[in-house]
Design a protein around this motif. Structure first.
Motif, PDB file in Angstrom:
ATOM      1  N   LEU A  26     -63.252  54.895 -49.145  1.00 39.83           N
ATOM      2  CA  LEU A  26     -63.644  55.379 -47.820  1.00 39.83           C
ATOM      3  C   LEU A  26     -64.758  54.498 -47.252  1.00 39.83           C
ATOM      4  CD1 LEU A  26     -63.439  57.466 -45.558  1.00 39.83           C
ATOM      5  CD2 LEU A  26     -65.080  58.861 -46.815  1.00 39.83           C
ATOM      6  N   ALA A  27     -65.695  54.097 -48.096  1.00 36.02           N
ATOM      7  CA  ALA A  27     -66.764  53.199 -47.658  1.00 36.02           C
ATOM      8  C   ALA A  27     -66.179  51.858 -47.205  1.00 36.02           C
ATOM      9  CB  ALA A  27     -67.768  52.978 -48.786  1.00 36.02           C
ATOM     10  N   GLN A  28     -65.165  51.375 -47.893  1.00 33.01           N
ATOM     11  CA  GLN A  28     -64.511  50.126 -47.501  1.00 33.01           C
ATOM     12  C   GLN A  28     -63.840  50.277 -46.142  1.00 33.01           C
ATOM     13  OE1 GLN A  28     -62.020  49.530 -50.905  1.00 33.01           O
ATOM     14  NE2 GLN A  28     -63.560  48.329 -51.993  1.00 33.01           N
ATOM     15  N   LYS A  29     -63.216  51.426 -45.898  1.00 36.23           N
ATOM     16  CA  LYS A  29     -62.570  51.675 -44.602  1.00 36.23           C
ATOM     17  C   LYS A  29     -63.601  51.724 -43.481  1.00 36.23           C
ATOM     18  CE  LYS A  29     -58.588  54.103 -46.429  1.00 36.23           C
ATOM     19  NZ  LYS A  29     -57.917  55.395 -46.598  1.00 36.23           N
ATOM     20  N   TRP A  30     -64.745  52.363 -43.733  1.00 39.19           N
ATOM     21  CA  TRP A  30     -65.826  52.407 -42.738  1.00 39.19           C
ATOM     22  C   TRP A  30     -66.232  50.991 -42.354  1.00 39.19           C
ATOM     23  CZ3 TRP A  30     -70.418  56.239 -43.753  1.00 39.19           C
ATOM     24  CH2 TRP A  30     -69.982  57.545 -43.543  1.00 39.19           C
ATOM     25  N   CYS A  31     -66.448  50.155 -43.366  1.00 41.18           N
ATOM     26  CA  CYS A  31     -66.896  48.779 -43.116  1.00 41.18           C
ATOM     27  C   CYS A  31     -65.825  47.994 -42.362  1.00 41.18           C
ATOM     28  CB  CYS A  31     -67.224  48.083 -44.425  1.00 41.18           C
ATOM     29  SG  CYS A  31     -68.595  48.833 -45.305  1.00 41.18           S
ATOM     30  N   ALA A  32     -64.579  48.108 -42.786  1.00 36.44           N
ATOM     31  CA  ALA A  32     -63.491  47.352 -42.174  1.00 36.44           C
ATOM     32  C   ALA A  32     -63.250  47.769 -40.725  1.00 36.44           C
ATOM     33  CB  ALA A  32     -62.213  47.515 -42.993  1.00 36.44           C
ATOM     34  N   SER A  33     -63.539  49.031 -40.394  1.00 38.30           N
ATOM     35  CA  SER A  33     -63.298  49.515 -39.034  1.00 38.30           C
ATOM     36  C   SER A  33     -64.419  49.128 -38.071  1.00 38.30           C
ATOM     37  CB  SER A  33     -63.133  51.037 -39.035  1.00 38.30           C
ATOM     38  OG  SER A  33     -64.357  51.662 -39.321  1.00 38.30           O
TER      39      SER A  33
END
Length: 128
Positions: A26-33
């Motif tokens: 989820l943290a990776q998705k936050w960063c990627a978005s």
């Protein structure tokens, strides 16, 4: 210490260690978005390094939070340990009602039209 020898950690891992995200993915998705910014720069790569003194700003639900990194963290420990990894100089700022869709209490379940509008809103918010 010199700039290169300062302890650093991946941004996604730090968000997970500090318990802002339930999972590292989820943290990776936050960063990627692009929802996370470090020192005022929008981040699109979860592998971005953060070190003590960096200012991280992100959306957490309806709130915009700004925190200062105090330590990189060794593990995802209990909440009291996670709170030592950052300092929050000002309280979270609630976003305006225009930002988040609002549905008055007691209105029942959303209709199909309401669900489509919410889905369209979420898709537009993630496109960065």
């Amino acid at each position: 210490m010199t700039e290169s020898s300062a302890p650093s950690i991946r941004l996604d891992k730090w968000l997970w260690h500090a318990r802002f995200c339930k999972t590292r993915s989820l943290a990776q998705k936050w960063c990627a978005s692009g929802q996370v910014s470090v020192n005022g720069t929008s981040i699109h790569k979860p592998a971005t390094s953060v070190k003590p003194g960096d200012v991280i700003s992100f959306l957490s639900g309806p709130y915009r939070r700004t925190v200062v990194v105090q330590a990189p963290g060794e593990r995802r420990g209990p909440a009291p340990e996670a709170q030592t990894l950052y300092d929050e100089p000002e309280p979270p700022v609630k976003q305006t009602d225009d930002f988040m869709p609002h549905r008055p209490r007691g209105m029942g379940r959303p209709t199909k039209k309401d669900r489509r509008a919410m889905a369209a809103f979420k898709d537009d918010g993630m496109s960065g």
